[in-house]
Design a protein around this motif. Structure first.
Motif, PDB file in Angstrom:
ATOM      1  N   SER A   8     -38.173 -21.988  50.683  1.00 52.97           N
ATOM      2  CA  SER A   8     -37.804 -21.441  52.315  1.00 52.97           C
ATOM      3  C   SER A   8     -36.475 -21.862  53.237  1.00 52.97           C
ATOM      4  O   SER A   8     -36.047 -22.727  51.911  1.00 52.97           O
ATOM      5  N   ARG A   9     -36.465 -20.909  54.036  1.00 54.49           N
ATOM      6  CA  ARG A   9     -35.283 -20.979  54.622  1.00 54.49           C
ATOM      7  C   ARG A   9     -35.667 -21.243  56.262  1.00 54.49           C
ATOM      8  O   ARG A   9     -36.383 -20.619  56.862  1.00 54.49           O
ATOM      9  N   ILE A  10     -34.470 -21.907  57.086  1.00 54.01           N
ATOM     10  CA  ILE A  10     -34.943 -21.930  58.361  1.00 54.01           C
ATOM     11  C   ILE A  10     -33.100 -21.689  59.320  1.00 54.01           C
ATOM     12  O   ILE A  10     -32.147 -21.981  58.743  1.00 54.01           O
ATOM     13  N   ILE A  15     -30.157 -21.418  56.234  1.00 50.66           N
ATOM     14  CA  ILE A  15     -29.713 -22.054  55.590  1.00 50.66           C
ATOM     15  C   ILE A  15     -31.208 -23.223  55.317  1.00 50.66           C
ATOM     16  O   ILE A  15     -32.352 -23.642  55.332  1.00 50.66           O
ATOM     17  N   THR A  16     -31.148 -24.589  54.087  1.00 47.94           N
ATOM     18  CA  THR A  16     -31.989 -25.505  53.798  1.00 47.94           C
ATOM     19  C   THR A  16     -32.341 -26.849  54.333  1.00 47.94           C
ATOM     20  O   THR A  16     -32.314 -27.444  53.926  1.00 47.94           O
ATOM     21  N   VAL A  28     -31.409 -29.595  56.215  1.00 48.77           N
ATOM     22  CA  VAL A  28     -32.515 -30.501  57.423  1.00 48.77           C
ATOM     23  C   VAL A  28     -31.020 -31.231  57.830  1.00 48.77           C
ATOM     24  O   VAL A  28     -31.249 -30.415  59.773  1.00 48.77           O
ATOM     25  N   ALA A  29     -29.911 -31.125  57.654  1.00 58.27           N
ATOM     26  CA  ALA A  29     -29.192 -32.422  59.419  1.00 58.27           C
ATOM     27  C   ALA A  29     -28.283 -31.104  59.929  1.00 58.27           C
ATOM     28  O   ALA A  29     -28.198 -31.479  60.913  1.00 58.27           O
ATOM     29  N   THR A  30     -28.104 -29.818  58.570  1.00 59.47           N
ATOM     30  CA  THR A  30     -27.163 -28.848  59.497  1.00 59.47           C
ATOM     31  C   THR A  30     -28.189 -28.446  60.359  1.00 59.47           C
ATOM     32  O   THR A  30     -27.531 -27.763  61.711  1.00 59.47           O
ATOM     33  N   LEU A  31     -29.132 -28.019  60.087  1.00 51.82           N
ATOM     34  CA  LEU A  31     -29.899 -27.317  61.132  1.00 51.82           C
ATOM     35  C   LEU A  31     -29.858 -28.298  62.746  1.00 51.82           C
ATOM     36  O   LEU A  31     -30.108 -28.067  63.607  1.00 51.82           O
ATOM     37  N   LYS A  32     -30.135 -30.078  62.470  1.00 54.28           N
ATOM     38  CA  LYS A  32     -30.676 -30.689  63.626  1.00 54.28           C
ATOM     39  C   LYS A  32     -29.690 -30.890  64.273  1.00 54.28           C
ATOM     40  O   LYS A  32     -29.525 -30.862  65.255  1.00 54.28           O
ATOM     41  N   ASN A  33     -28.561 -30.734  63.133  1.00 55.52           N
ATOM     42  CA  ASN A  33     -26.922 -30.837  64.262  1.00 55.52           C
ATOM     43  C   ASN A  33     -26.998 -30.104  65.348  1.00 55.52           C
ATOM     44  O   ASN A  33     -26.699 -30.005  66.410  1.00 55.52           O
ATOM     45  N   ALA A  34     -27.464 -28.564  64.515  1.00 57.16           N
ATOM     46  CA  ALA A  34     -27.209 -27.809  65.095  1.00 57.16           C
ATOM     47  C   ALA A  34     -28.220 -26.996  66.452  1.00 57.16           C
ATOM     48  O   ALA A  34     -27.916 -27.240  68.123  1.00 57.16           O
ATOM     49  N   VAL A  35     -29.561 -28.143  66.175  1.00 61.18           N
ATOM     50  CA  VAL A  35     -30.038 -28.211  67.701  1.00 61.18           C
ATOM     51  C   VAL A  35     -30.067 -29.318  68.883  1.00 61.18           C
ATOM     52  O   VAL A  35     -29.611 -28.869  69.655  1.00 61.18           O
ATOM     53  N   ASP A  36     -28.817 -29.917  68.516  1.00 65.15           N
ATOM     54  CA  ASP A  36     -28.237 -31.248  69.093  1.00 65.15           C
ATOM     55  C   ASP A  36     -27.048 -30.741  70.043  1.00 65.15           C
ATOM     56  O   ASP A  36     -26.783 -31.216  71.266  1.00 65.15           O
ATOM     57  N   ALA A  37     -26.443 -29.183  69.354  1.00 62.15           N
ATOM     58  CA  ALA A  37     -25.467 -29.283  70.221  1.00 62.15           C
ATOM     59  C   ALA A  37     -25.580 -28.237  71.276  1.00 62.15           C
ATOM     60  O   ALA A  37     -24.309 -27.860  71.949  1.00 62.15           O
ATOM     61  N   LEU A  38     -26.619 -27.751  71.531  1.00 58.67           N
ATOM     62  CA  LEU A  38     -27.111 -27.283  72.375  1.00 58.67           C
ATOM     63  C   LEU A  38     -26.795 -27.810  73.951  1.00 58.67           C
ATOM     64  O   LEU A  38     -27.504 -28.748  74.278  1.00 58.67           O
ATOM     65  N   SER A  39     -26.512 -26.763  75.178  1.00 53.31           N
ATOM     66  CA  SER A  39     -26.372 -27.307  76.147  1.00 53.31           C
ATOM     67  C   SER A  39     -27.126 -25.339  76.655  1.00 53.31           C
ATOM     68  O   SER A  39     -27.391 -24.737  76.656  1.00 53.31           O
ATOM     69  N   ALA A  40     -27.399 -26.525  78.310  1.00 51.02           N
ATOM     70  CA  ALA A  40     -27.679 -25.667  79.112  1.00 51.02           C
ATOM     71  C   ALA A  40     -27.538 -24.661  80.018  1.00 51.02           C
ATOM     72  O   ALA A  40     -26.023 -25.226  80.450  1.00 51.02           O
ATOM     73  N   GLY A  41     -27.720 -23.527  80.452  1.00 53.43           N
ATOM     74  CA  GLY A  41     -26.729 -22.826  81.188  1.00 53.43           C
ATOM     75  C   GLY A  41     -26.787 -21.165  81.478  1.00 53.43           C
ATOM     76  O   GLY A  41     -26.915 -20.671  80.078  1.00 53.43           O
ATOM     77  N   GLY A  42     -26.781 -20.573  82.072  1.00 55.68           N
ATOM     78  CA  GLY A  42     -27.143 -19.160  82.303  1.00 55.68           C
ATOM     79  C   GLY A  42     -27.760 -18.364  82.479  1.00 55.68           C
ATOM     80  O   GLY A  42     -28.704 -19.204  82.506  1.00 55.68           O
TER      81      GLY A  42
END
Length: 460
Positions: free
Chosen positions: A85-87, A103-104, A106-120
């Motif tokens: 499986s992949r996310i 991808i598989t 977990v660290a890369t996926l969580k880093n991508a989530v943490d990098a999100l910022s709101a706007g628009g």
């Protein structure tokens, strides 16, 4: 699906007529995602209305989702999503971005989530489009979109046709809605999501509930292995259950001497899991042969898994047993209640010399029916030079048996008394418990025979 393996084994291939053996029942269950690898596009709203606590709560929920999928696919220990499986992460505001591919890590996926910022603004159509393009049409993996949003569409094309096109391609769509500053139309989410909406749409007005909603959705996607398992085991009438050990999961109860019940509340719900139950049975039948241990075994669970257990068989040998020498008669003792001490005269025992009692068993092979057997045992003791000294001879009559075919006959407890004063192992300098060497020789033949000498007279 659900139950991935079931087994039943016994620890003996052969037992005596009154022998015992251990039976082991085993089950393995896993979330459905383990046997059906799934690609998941996690689509996250980062529009301006998500600023502050909503964004933080969404990030916590999304990372919990990733952890549960990783755990349920068996990849948690390695920090990877396992079992194929992949996310992938897609985030959107005025436009959508593929923050990761499928991808598989977990660290890369969580880093991508943490990098999100709101706007628009909020462009759901582009979010669906970017999510769909993550999937490889040639892949056999199941395909899932998880759409999280806190408001209605404020930019881009109408999203409903894009969501419908995704469903037409076999993509399953889940929606999580947070009632934000500009509201969420639950009817619109129901329209986007796969049927039934009751299991594919969840909405909350409270950011504190987001983590729980993401967790429940991850469990729904990975699916339950099995719950409310009930296994009823009944052994054949030739056996009785003598003891039941505590299972590794659930509880087991003896219902009577031939049956038991094993119950497991849940197995493999969030991660692959195995359970075993061990119990002991004893053969109480009178006839030999190869015998099935269980008469029946039934399985049921809430999910309707169909489980088949093997039917192990054991070879039972009911040999003829002869006891040529009875044990000494016991002395009966009685202690009255509340007595702290008792003195009893048990009679006389004459101690003639120190020594050893040798007790031997021997199996006479292939004794035919209706024939008595004469058995002789010759015992010698061997000194350090290899010289043998007679220590006794015994002759035993083995009664005839009535089985229809030849049988092995076990002769038990043939006793020889070898006093210490006959010890030739090393002379008087040896200790009382010094090793002694013996040799036993056995001679056996049929007593009953239909052989007769030739009684006719030959005339030339």
């Amino acid at each position: 699906m659900g139950i991935t393996n079931s087994n039943k084994v016994i620890n003996m291939e052969r037992i005596d007529c009154d022998g015992s053996l251990k039976v082991t029942l085993a089950l393995t269950a896993a979330p459905d995602i383990v046997t059906n690898p799934t690609d998941i596009a996690l689509v996250l709203d980062r529009s301006g209305s998500m600023t502050g606590e909503p964004l933080a709560s969404m990030k916590t929920g999304a990372k919990t989702f990733i952890d549960i999928i990783s755990e349920s696919t068996g990849g948690q220990a390695s920090g990877e999503i396992g079992s194929g499986s992949r996310i992938g992460i897609v985030s959107f505001s005025s436009t959508a971005v593929q923050d990761t591919q499928l991808i598989t890590s977990v660290a890369t996926l969580k880093n991508a989530v943490d990098a999100l910022s709101a706007g628009g603004s909020t462009n759901h159509a582009d979010a669906f489009t970017k999510a769909i393009s993550l999937f490889d049409p040639s892949s056999s993996n199941a395909k899932v979109i998880v759409m999280f949003t806190d408001g209605n569409t404020t930019a881009g094309a109408p999203p409903a046709p894009v969501a419908a096109a995704a469903r037409a391609q076999g993509i399953i769509i889940y929606c999580i809605g947070l009632v934000g500053s500009d509201g969420v139309d639950v009817g619109v989410l129901n329209d986007w999501a796969s049927d039934p909406a009751a299991t594919h749409v969840a909405v909350t007005p409270d950011t504190a509930d987001l983590e729980e909603l993401f967790a429940e959705l991850a469990a729904n996607i990975s699916k339950t292995g099995a719950t409310n398992i009930v296994i009823n085991e009944k052994v054949t009438d030739d056996f009785v259950v003598t003891s039941v050990l505590n299972p590794t999961v659930g509880s087991a109860t003896m219902l009577n001497s031939t049956s038991l019940r094993w119950t497991i509340p849940e197995l493999g719900v969030s991660a692959p899991e195995s359970a075993t139950l061990e119990f002991y049975v004893r053969h109480v039948g009178q006839n030999p042969g190869t015998k099935l241990v269980n008469e029946s075994i039934t399985y049921s669970d809430t999910e309707g898994n169909v489980v088949d257990f093997p039917e192990p068989a054991v070879a039972v040998e009911c040999d003829v047993v002869v006891n040529p020498e009875e044990c000494p008669l016991p002395v009966d003792l009685t202690i009255q209640s509340c007595s702290d001490a008792v003195v009893v005269d048990t009679g006389d025992v004459y101690l003639e010399s120190m020594g050893t009692i040798l007790q031997m068993d021997v199996t006479v092979k292939n004794v035919c029916p209706q024939k008595r057997v004469a058995l002789a045992v010759i015992l010698t003791e061997v000194d350090e030079n290899g010289t043998e000294y007679q220590r006794g001879t015994k002759a035993v009559t083995i009664p005839a048996h009535s089985y229809p075919s030849c049988r092995d006959v076990l002769v038990k407890c043939i006793k020889f008394v070898v006093p210490k004063d006959l010890d030739v192992s090393g002379g008087s300098t040896q200790t009382m418990c010094s090793p002694r060497q013996f040799k036993a020789r056995f001679i056996a033949h049929n007593i009953d025979s239909d052989y007769r000498c030739c009684e006719s007279v030959l005339t030339l």
